[in-house]
Design a protein around this motif. Structure first.
Motif, PDB file in Angstrom:
ATOM      1  N   LYS A 158       0.832  -1.205   0.000  1.00 45.63           N
ATOM      2  CA  LYS A 158       0.000   0.000   0.000  1.00 45.63           C
ATOM      3  C   LYS A 158       0.863   1.251   0.000  1.00 45.63           C
ATOM      4  CE  LYS A 158      -4.258   1.798   0.796  1.00 45.63           C
ATOM      5  NZ  LYS A 158      -5.468   1.529   0.024  1.00 45.63           N
ATOM      6  N   LYS A 177      -1.601  -1.660  15.200  1.00 47.08           N
ATOM      7  CA  LYS A 177      -2.853  -1.358  14.494  1.00 47.08           C
ATOM      8  C   LYS A 177      -2.886   0.036  13.872  1.00 47.08           C
ATOM      9  CE  LYS A 177      -5.637  -4.503  17.317  1.00 47.08           C
ATOM     10  NZ  LYS A 177      -6.788  -4.631  18.256  1.00 47.08           N
ATOM     11  N   TRP A 191      -2.653   6.858  10.985  1.00 48.48           N
ATOM     12  CA  TRP A 191      -3.014   5.902   9.940  1.00 48.48           C
ATOM     13  C   TRP A 191      -3.582   4.632  10.567  1.00 48.48           C
ATOM     14  CZ3 TRP A 191      -2.528   7.785   5.074  1.00 48.48           C
ATOM     15  CH2 TRP A 191      -1.641   8.841   4.869  1.00 48.48           C
ATOM     16  N   ASN A 192      -4.669   4.151  10.013  1.00 48.72           N
ATOM     17  CA  ASN A 192      -5.238   2.863  10.414  1.00 48.72           C
ATOM     18  C   ASN A 192      -4.553   1.798   9.561  1.00 48.72           C
ATOM     19  OD1 ASN A 192      -6.755   0.515  10.775  1.00 48.72           O
ATOM     20  ND2 ASN A 192      -8.676   1.630  10.995  1.00 48.72           N
ATOM     21  N   MET A 194      -4.856  -1.342   9.719  1.00 46.16           N
ATOM     22  CA  MET A 194      -5.732  -2.476   9.408  1.00 46.16           C
ATOM     23  C   MET A 194      -6.440  -2.260   8.073  1.00 46.16           C
ATOM     24  SD  MET A 194      -4.961  -3.997  12.159  1.00 46.16           S
ATOM     25  CE  MET A 194      -5.997  -5.443  12.131  1.00 46.16           C
ATOM     26  N   THR A 195      -6.708  -0.985   7.765  1.00 45.45           N
ATOM     27  CA  THR A 195      -7.406  -0.663   6.515  1.00 45.45           C
ATOM     28  C   THR A 195      -6.501   0.047   5.504  1.00 45.45           C
ATOM     29  OG1 THR A 195      -8.163   1.484   7.373  1.00 45.45           O
ATOM     30  CG2 THR A 195      -9.585  -0.423   7.757  1.00 45.45           C
ATOM     31  N   GLY A 196      -5.358   0.564   6.003  1.00 42.93           N
ATOM     32  CA  GLY A 196      -4.469   1.303   5.122  1.00 42.93           C
ATOM     33  C   GLY A 196      -4.991   2.669   4.761  1.00 42.93           C
ATOM     34  N   ARG A 197      -5.793   3.245   5.650  1.00 45.48           N
ATOM     35  CA  ARG A 197      -6.391   4.555   5.379  1.00 45.48           C
ATOM     36  C   ARG A 197      -6.053   5.558   6.483  1.00 45.48           C
ATOM     37  NH1 ARG A 197     -10.326   4.432   1.438  1.00 45.48           N
ATOM     38  NH2 ARG A 197     -10.985   2.351   0.732  1.00 45.48           N
ATOM     39  N   LYS A 198      -6.165   6.815   6.139  1.00 41.74           N
ATOM     40  CA  LYS A 198      -5.942   7.889   7.099  1.00 41.74           C
ATOM     41  C   LYS A 198      -7.088   7.910   8.109  1.00 41.74           C
ATOM     42  CE  LYS A 198      -6.889  12.011   5.698  1.00 41.74           C
ATOM     43  NZ  LYS A 198      -6.834  13.273   4.938  1.00 41.74           N
ATOM     44  N   ALA A 199      -6.747   7.962   9.397  1.00 43.01           N
ATOM     45  CA  ALA A 199      -7.765   8.002  10.442  1.00 43.01           C
ATOM     46  C   ALA A 199      -8.051   9.431  10.890  1.00 43.01           C
ATOM     47  CB  ALA A 199      -7.339   7.150  11.640  1.00 43.01           C
TER      48      ALA A 199
END
Length: 419
Positions: A158, A177, A191-192, A194-199
């Protein structure tokens, strides 16, 4: 006019330059780790890895003396790792990764002392930071992005891109995590993983953040700026403590004192000084003076019930210090050991010797097996006791039921006799 360029006579070179040239000449044709034959069969207590401006990667074995008051530091490998300045080094398991201004990540198996390969083409800027956690590795770059890799097969998973400038530092939470990153755009991004997305994204103010770290508990994180360090609570993302100094900070590391049972931050500064800070009050509790130039990087390693700080300076010296001793004593503290790379050091990391980690793992596995065996035996005994109790209860019921059955039988006989 003489068109031929005259080489500089060796006599005019300084001792440091001569030593550096000898090192470069020795390793220039090598493309793999160069183990010192004398150290091949020596089990290091811990190892220090240093990257340099001269593109060389140093592996230094640290071995305690009998009473563990000093360490002997000897090079076990020296490699020309990159074509540019080495910016960052990191260790995860038996992998060593180095990142450089050549935009390449080089990989080594430091247990076998062999080159593993390189990762290129996914970053289009200097590699600024590398962090491992479990089976994954994160790399940050000047190209505004962070890449996520799987160490099992080095699959690129990613690209995390949300910063608007060079990413200076990344830190992975102890749970693995989430991660934090700070950049030249003066923001901190959560960054999350687990999902590879910005939190979330937080603006940090006017100063550029240079380094971010989690504490071991994972309930606080520290961000280093030019002349200050802010320590934030995870619960509200607000600065709980601020550390300030007149000299520029170059590096910092968290460590937990077992004797005092509290967290500290150790820093290296432009003024050649190492300082230990109380994270609750923001006060400097100890100064360690031992380098001749700015302290570029520090690393903390726990080995044999000691917390060792490895520091490296622009003077090329690697020095080791006992942090618990530094906290306990008031006088001058002497280094446990030192080694001169004769190069301009840029970054450092360290790890406990593999023989020790394997022994610790074996001890933990044996302890876990004993606990599991005891739990199984306790469960078996509990089941047996429960079964015995049920059998006793059944016998008691049967015994209590016998008089009633006898009465019923007698009653039936009486009724039958009357008929």
């Amino acid at each position: 006019m003489d068109s031929k360029k005259r080489s500089r006579p060796v006599e005019e070179m300084t001792e440091a330059q001569i030593a550096k040239k000898q090192i470069l000449d020795t390793v220039a044709s090598a493309n793999s780790l160069l183990p010192s034959a004398a150290l091949m069969n020596v089990q290091e207590d811990f190892r220090i890895v240093v990257g340099t401006y001269e593109r060389l990667l140093y592996g230094i074995n640290a071995i305690w003396n009998e009473d563990k008051t000093k360490v002997s530091l000897q090079p076990v490998f020296i490699i020309p790792a990159h074509t540019g300045c080495i910016r960052t080094v990191a260790i995860g398991g038996h992998f060593l990764a180095s990142g450089s201004t050549d935009e390449i990540i080089r990989l080594y198996d430091i247990k076998k002392r062999k080159e593993y390969g390189s990762l290129g083409g996914h970053h289009s800027g200097d590699i600024t930071d590398i962090q491992f956690h479990g089976k994954y590795m994160l790399s940050a770059s000047d190209d505004h992005s962070i890449n996520l890799w799987r160490t099992k097969d080095w699959e690129f998973l990613k690209n995390l891109k949300s910063h608007k400038g060079r990413v200076n530092s990344i830190a992975i939470h102890p749970t693995g995590k989430i991660a934090l990153s700070v950049a030249i755009d003066r923001t901190a991004i959560v960054w999350n993983l687990m999902t590879g997305r910005k939190a979330s994204i937080n603006k940090l103010g006017r100063d550029e953040p240079m380094l971010v770290l989690w504490n071991s508990a994972g309930d606080k994180y520290a961000i280093m700026f030019d002349k200050s360090i802010n320590i934030y609570n995870v619960a509200d993302a607000k600065a709980a403590t601020t550390i300030t100094h007149t000299s520029r900070f170059h590096t910092m590391q968290y460590f937990h004192s077992k004797k005092n049972d509290k967290d500290y931050i150790v820093t290296g500064s432009e003024d050649k000084t190492i300082r230990i800070w109380d994270v609750e009050t923001g006060e400097c509790v100890r100064e360690i003076i031992g380098h001749k130039l700015r302290v570029k990087a520090v690393s903390v390693v726990e080995c044999d019930d000691k917390i060792v700080l490895a520091s490296v300076s622009s003077d090329g010296l690697i020095k080791c210090w006992d942090l618990e001793e530094a906290l306990a004593s008031e006088g001058e503290i002497e280094p446990l050991g030192e080694y001169n790379t004769k190069c301009r050091a840029t970054c450092i990391t360290s790890h406990v010797g593999f023989a020790k980690t394997e022994a610790i793992a074996a001890e933990e596995a044996a302890a876990d097996a004993i606990v599991a065996k005891e739990e199984k035996a306790a469960k078996k005994a509990k089941t047996a006791a429960k079964q015995a109790a049920l059998e006793e209860a059944k016998k008691a019921e049967e015994k209590a039921a016998k008089p009633q059955q006898k009465k019923k039988q007698q009653k039936k006989k009486v009724v039958a006799a009357k008929k």
